[in-house]
Design a protein around this motif. Sequence first.
Motif, PDB file in Angstrom:
ATOM      1  N   PHE A 130      35.011  -1.912 -23.994  1.00  0.00           N
ATOM      2  CA  PHE A 130      36.048  -2.672 -24.694  1.00  0.00           C
ATOM      3  C   PHE A 130      36.861  -1.744 -25.581  1.00  0.00           C
ATOM      4  N   PHE A 131      36.178  -0.831 -26.269  1.00  0.00           N
ATOM      5  CA  PHE A 131      36.872   0.066 -27.180  1.00  0.00           C
ATOM      6  C   PHE A 131      37.482   1.275 -26.471  1.00  0.00           C
ATOM      7  N   ALA A 132      37.424   1.283 -25.157  1.00  0.00           N
ATOM      8  CA  ALA A 132      38.224   2.254 -24.413  1.00  0.00           C
ATOM      9  C   ALA A 132      39.690   1.821 -24.428  1.00  0.00           C
ATOM     10  N   ASP A 133      39.915   0.503 -24.529  1.00  0.00           N
ATOM     11  CA  ASP A 133      41.274  -0.050 -24.544  1.00  0.00           C
ATOM     12  C   ASP A 133      41.730  -0.512 -25.930  1.00  0.00           C
ATOM     13  N   TYR A 134      40.809  -0.758 -26.824  1.00  0.00           N
ATOM     14  CA  TYR A 134      41.113  -1.242 -28.172  1.00  0.00           C
ATOM     15  C   TYR A 134      40.670  -0.211 -29.198  1.00  0.00           C
ATOM     16  N   GLY A 135      41.464  -0.067 -30.247  1.00  0.00           N
ATOM     17  CA  GLY A 135      41.054   0.727 -31.393  1.00  0.00           C
ATOM     18  C   GLY A 135      40.398  -0.188 -32.411  1.00  0.00           C
ATOM     19  N   PHE A 136      39.903   0.389 -33.483  1.00  0.00           N
ATOM     20  CA  PHE A 136      39.335  -0.450 -34.536  1.00  0.00           C
ATOM     21  C   PHE A 136      39.492   0.205 -35.894  1.00  0.00           C
ATOM     22  N   LYS A 137      39.552  -0.651 -36.892  1.00  0.00           N
ATOM     23  CA  LYS A 137      39.545  -0.232 -38.290  1.00  0.00           C
ATOM     24  C   LYS A 137      38.311  -0.874 -38.891  1.00  0.00           C
ATOM     25  N   VAL A 138      37.473  -0.072 -39.519  1.00  0.00           N
ATOM     26  CA  VAL A 138      36.239  -0.590 -40.093  1.00  0.00           C
ATOM     27  C   VAL A 138      36.103  -0.109 -41.533  1.00  0.00           C
ATOM     28  N   SER A 139      35.661  -1.026 -42.384  1.00  0.00           N
ATOM     29  CA  SER A 139      35.450  -0.726 -43.795  1.00  0.00           C
ATOM     30  C   SER A 139      34.109  -1.304 -44.225  1.00  0.00           C
ATOM     31  N   VAL A 140      33.412  -0.568 -45.068  1.00  0.00           N
ATOM     32  CA  VAL A 140      32.198  -1.074 -45.707  1.00  0.00           C
ATOM     33  C   VAL A 140      32.484  -1.051 -47.203  1.00  0.00           C
TER      34      VAL A 140
END
Length: 170
Positions: A130-140
């Motif tokens: 899935f993340f081959a096509d989508y990027g992500f922003k993650v915060s903790v």
Amino acid sequence: MKKRSFAAILSCVMILSAGCTKSNILHPEETGRPQPDFTIVEDVILDWDQISDDVWSYYDGSVDYPGLLYFNFAHKDEEKMVEARLYVDDTVKKEKAATYATDLIRYINDSAACQDGSLAMSTEDSYGGFFADYGFKVSVVPEETEDDESTWLVDMTVQAGADTPIVPTE
């Protein structure tokens, strides 16, 4: 002795009668039942409500993430981006926060891959198909200081297809 003779005769009858029936196991097309369709479906539309339910149920009551209070995530199909934020208490250190974020991203992928069989599951080295096509922003984010971004433990963006490790903030 009579019991043994009776058991032997009964066994012979059962064995011989089993051989007299026609097997549909080796020829299922002769049963008249519909056959399974193993063709791969392309352009699967992901059910994000189901993905959310899957992810929530995984973390609900989990003892594997001490200090994790709650989290949320959202997908933006137009931008091909997922935004995730985890809220933690003050017992969670930066390295552990990066692990929590990595696990969440991988679990989002794996939930999507369960719906779309063409997507690869995540591995130790990859966030998955899935993340081959989508990027992500993650915060903790520490819950008590969420308004002060300088206290955030993790805050990074990973582009689609990049398997850049999630690292704590400097």
